[in-house]
Write an enzyme that holds these catalytic residues in place. Structure first.
Site, PDB file in Angstrom:
ATOM      1  N   THR A  56     -21.562   5.779  55.099  1.00  0.00           N
ATOM      2  CA  THR A  56     -20.101   5.688  55.242  1.00  0.00           C
ATOM      3  C   THR A  56     -19.707   4.221  55.439  1.00  0.00           C
ATOM      4  O   THR A  56     -18.625   3.942  55.942  1.00  0.00           O
ATOM      5  CB  THR A  56     -19.598   6.522  56.451  1.00  0.00           C
ATOM      6  OG1 THR A  56     -20.322   6.117  57.618  1.00  0.00           O
ATOM      7  CG2 THR A  56     -19.756   8.001  56.224  1.00  0.00           C
TER       8      THR A  56
ATOM      9  N   HIS B 167     -14.620   8.116  49.517  1.00  0.00           N
ATOM     10  CA  HIS B 167     -14.269   7.099  50.528  1.00  0.00           C
ATOM     11  C   HIS B 167     -13.127   7.591  51.429  1.00  0.00           C
ATOM     12  O   HIS B 167     -12.058   6.985  51.483  1.00  0.00           O
ATOM     13  CB  HIS B 167     -13.893   5.767  49.857  1.00  0.00           C
ATOM     14  CG  HIS B 167     -14.103   4.576  50.760  1.00  0.00           C
ATOM     15  ND1 HIS B 167     -14.430   3.326  50.306  1.00  0.00           N
ATOM     16  CD2 HIS B 167     -14.026   4.450  52.117  1.00  0.00           C
ATOM     17  CE1 HIS B 167     -14.543   2.479  51.327  1.00  0.00           C
ATOM     18  NE2 HIS B 167     -14.297   3.147  52.438  1.00  0.00           N
TER      19      HIS B 167
ATOM     20  N   GLY C 294     -22.634  -0.748  65.509  1.00  0.00           N
ATOM     21  CA  GLY C 294     -21.376  -1.280  66.034  1.00  0.00           C
ATOM     22  C   GLY C 294     -20.562  -0.119  66.597  1.00  0.00           C
ATOM     23  O   GLY C 294     -21.107   0.904  67.023  1.00  0.00           O
TER      24      GLY C 294
ATOM     25  N   ARG D 121     -20.572   0.732  53.137  1.00  0.00           N
ATOM     26  CA  ARG D 121     -20.123   0.227  51.844  1.00  0.00           C
ATOM     27  C   ARG D 121     -21.178   0.604  50.810  1.00  0.00           C
ATOM     28  O   ARG D 121     -22.389   0.535  51.081  1.00  0.00           O
ATOM     29  CB  ARG D 121     -19.949  -1.297  51.870  1.00  0.00           C
ATOM     30  CG  ARG D 121     -18.681  -1.772  52.581  1.00  0.00           C
ATOM     31  CD  ARG D 121     -17.403  -1.384  51.846  1.00  0.00           C
ATOM     32  NE  ARG D 121     -16.181  -1.847  52.480  1.00  0.00           N
ATOM     33  CZ  ARG D 121     -15.436  -1.127  53.330  1.00  0.00           C
ATOM     34  NH1 ARG D 121     -15.813   0.097  53.662  1.00  0.00           N
ATOM     35  NH2 ARG D 121     -14.324  -1.622  53.835  1.00  0.00           N
TER      36      ARG D 121
ATOM     37  N   GLU E 225     -17.564   1.804  42.818  1.00  0.00           N
ATOM     38  CA  GLU E 225     -16.555   2.640  43.457  1.00  0.00           C
ATOM     39  C   GLU E 225     -15.202   2.344  42.818  1.00  0.00           C
ATOM     40  O   GLU E 225     -14.830   1.170  42.760  1.00  0.00           O
ATOM     41  CB  GLU E 225     -16.524   2.322  44.954  1.00  0.00           C
ATOM     42  CG  GLU E 225     -15.724   3.341  45.727  1.00  0.00           C
ATOM     43  CD  GLU E 225     -15.845   3.151  47.243  1.00  0.00           C
ATOM     44  OE1 GLU E 225     -16.975   3.033  47.745  1.00  0.00           O
ATOM     45  OE2 GLU E 225     -14.788   3.103  47.883  1.00  0.00           O
TER      46      GLU E 225
ATOM     47  N   ILE F 208     -18.620   2.140  65.105  1.00  0.00           N
ATOM     48  CA  ILE F 208     -18.742   3.426  64.391  1.00  0.00           C
ATOM     49  C   ILE F 208     -20.152   3.981  64.560  1.00  0.00           C
ATOM     50  O   ILE F 208     -20.342   5.175  64.828  1.00  0.00           O
ATOM     51  CB  ILE F 208     -18.357   3.268  62.906  1.00  0.00           C
ATOM     52  CG1 ILE F 208     -16.899   2.803  62.779  1.00  0.00           C
ATOM     53  CG2 ILE F 208     -18.545   4.597  62.161  1.00  0.00           C
ATOM     54  CD1 ILE F 208     -16.453   2.430  61.366  1.00  0.00           C
TER      55      ILE F 208
HETATM   56  C1  DGY Z   1     -12.609   0.550  56.271  1.00  0.00           C
HETATM   57  O1  DGY Z   1     -11.627   0.535  57.022  1.00  0.00           O
HETATM   58  O2  DGY Z   1     -13.253  -0.463  56.028  1.00  0.00           O
HETATM   59  C2  DGY Z   1     -13.013   1.854  55.686  1.00  0.00           C
HETATM   60  O3  DGY Z   1     -14.004   1.743  54.742  1.00  0.00           O
HETATM   61  C3  DGY Z   1     -11.822   2.574  55.097  1.00  0.00           C
HETATM   62  O4  DGY Z   1     -11.143   3.119  56.110  1.00  0.00           O
END
Ligand code: DGY
Length: 310
Positions: free
Chosen positions: A226, A276, A154, A228, A257, A156
Site C-alpha cells: 500500500t 490505489h 512509520g 508505492r 499505475e 502507517i
Molecule cells: C498518499 O497519500 O500518498 C496515498 O498514497 C494516497 O492517499
C-alpha cells in the site's frame, strides 16, 4: 487574491475556503491533465493543489514563474521534485497523519482478503460455481498468530502493526530509522508470513522488492503493497506468483499505475489488485482536502504551511 489551480474536480467542503480567499481554477477533466495541459493551466498560478498523479517536476516549475506554493493531496510526495522546489523557494506541503488509520485498514483488508481468498471465492459465487460446501476447497492461510513483517515502520506501518498485534501476530520491523525492535531486511523476508510495505518511494526503495527479495520470502508468504508501486519489481512479482516463490500478493499500488486491464501481471495467480484506494474513505479524503487547503492558504498568506515537507 492569488490565482490557484486545483488539478482535479474535488467535491470537498474545504475547497470553499480556498475559493472565498483566492481565484481558483479547477481542471475539469475526469482524468488528470497531461503534463503540457497542466503547464498551460498553471502557467500564471501562485498556488497549486496537486494530486499524486501530477508530476510537479522541473519542467512544470519552470513553466510557472509565479508559483509560490504546492499543496499535495497525499502524504507521499514522490510526484514532486522537492529539491528543485526548495531551490526555487516554493513551499511544499502534504497530508501526514490524517490518512494513517484508513490506509492501515486497507493494508489489513488486503492481508485478510489474499490470505483467505475472499475476492476469488466471492467471484466464484457470482459465477454460479458454488456447488456444495467443499471440505478441502478454498483453503487459505491463517492470519491470526502468523508473523507480520513491516517494511518502513512509520506512522502507517505502526498502525498496521497494531492491527496485527490485535490478531495475535508476531511483528517484525525493518527500515532505515534505527529502533530497538528492527531486524535486517533479509531476516524479515525469511521469517514473515505476511510482508507489508510502508516505505516512501526513494532512490533507495525503488525496486527494493526484486527477484532476490521475493525468492528470500517463504513460499507460503503473502506480499502486501500500500506504499508505492515502484517499490516492487512488477515482472519479478509476476514470476514469483507464477512460479510459486510466494503464495500471493495484495496490491493497492502498482507499476505502472494505473495498471491496464491487459497487463500480464493481472494473469498471475493469487493476486488481488485494488486501484490505489488506501486513503479513500469519505472522512479521510475530506480531512486530506482540508489539510491541503490549510497548507495553501498559509503559504499564500506568507506564513509557514501547517504541514510542510522537508
Ligand atoms: C498518499 O497519500 O500518498 C496515498 O498514497 C494516497 O492517499
Amino acid at each position: 487574491m492569488a490565482r490557484c489551480v486545483i488539478t482535479r474536480k474535488l467535491p470537498f467542503d474545504a475547497l470553499e475556503r480556498l475559493r472565498s480567499a483566492h481565484e481558483v481554477v479547477a481542471w475539469r477533466g475526469a482524468l488528470p491533465p497531461e503534463p503540457a495541459e497542466l503547464r498551460e493551466l498553471a502557467r500564471d498560478a501562485e498556488g497549486i493543489l496537486a494530486m499524486l498523479t501530477d508530476a510537479i517536476d522541473r519542467e512544470l516549475i519552470d513553466a510557472c514563474p509565479s508559483l509560490r506554493a504546492v499543496a499535495n493531496l497525499a502524504v507521499g510526495t514522490d510526484n514532486i521534485d522537492l529539491a528543485y522546489a526548495r531551490e526555487r523557494g516554493i513551499a511544499v506541503g502534504n497530508t501526514p497523519g490524517v490518512l494513517t488509520e484508513t490506509t492501515a485498514d486497507l493494508a489489513f483488508a488486503l492481508i485478510l482478503a489474499v490470505a483467505r481468498r475472499v475476492v476469488e471465492s466471492a467471484d466464484s459465487v457470482r459465477g454460479g460455481e458454488w456447488w456444495t460446501w467443499e471440505p478441502a476447497g478454498w483453503l487459505g492461510h491463517d492470519v491470526h498468530g502468523a508473523t507480520l513483517g513491516i517494511i518502513g515502520p512509520g506512522l502507517i506501518g505502526e498502525a498496521v502493526a497494531r492491527r496485527g498485534a490485535g490478531f495475535g501476530m508476531r511483528i517484525l520491523r525493518s527500515g532505515r530509522s534505527p529502533g530497538p525492535d528492527r531486524v535486517p531486511l533479509g531476516e524479515l523476508l525469511a521469517e514473515s508470513d505476511f510482508v507489508s510495505l510502508h516505505c516512501p518511494l526513494t532512490e533507495e526503495t525503488r525496486g527494493l522488492i526484486d527477484e532476490r527479495a521475493l525468492m528470500a520470502m517463504k513460499q507460503s508468504a503473502i506480499l502486501v503493497n500500500t506504499a508505492r508501486g515502484e517499490v516492487v519489481d512488477s515482472s519479478a512479482l509476476r514470476r514469483a506468483l507464477e512460479s510459486g516463490w510466494i503464495a500471493g500478493a495484495g496490491l493497492d499500488v502498482t507499476d505502472p499505475e494505473p495498471l491496464p486491464g491487459y497487463d500480464p501481471l493481472l494473469g498471475a495467480p493469487n493476486l488481488t489488485v485494488v486501484p490505489h484506494i488506501g486513503s479513500a474513505s469519505h472522512a479521510t479524503r475530506g480531512r486530506m482536502a482540508a489539510m491541503a487547503v490549510d497548507n495553501l492558504l498559509a503559504a499564500l498568506a506568507g506564513e509557514p504551511m501547517p504541514s510542510p515537507v522537508g
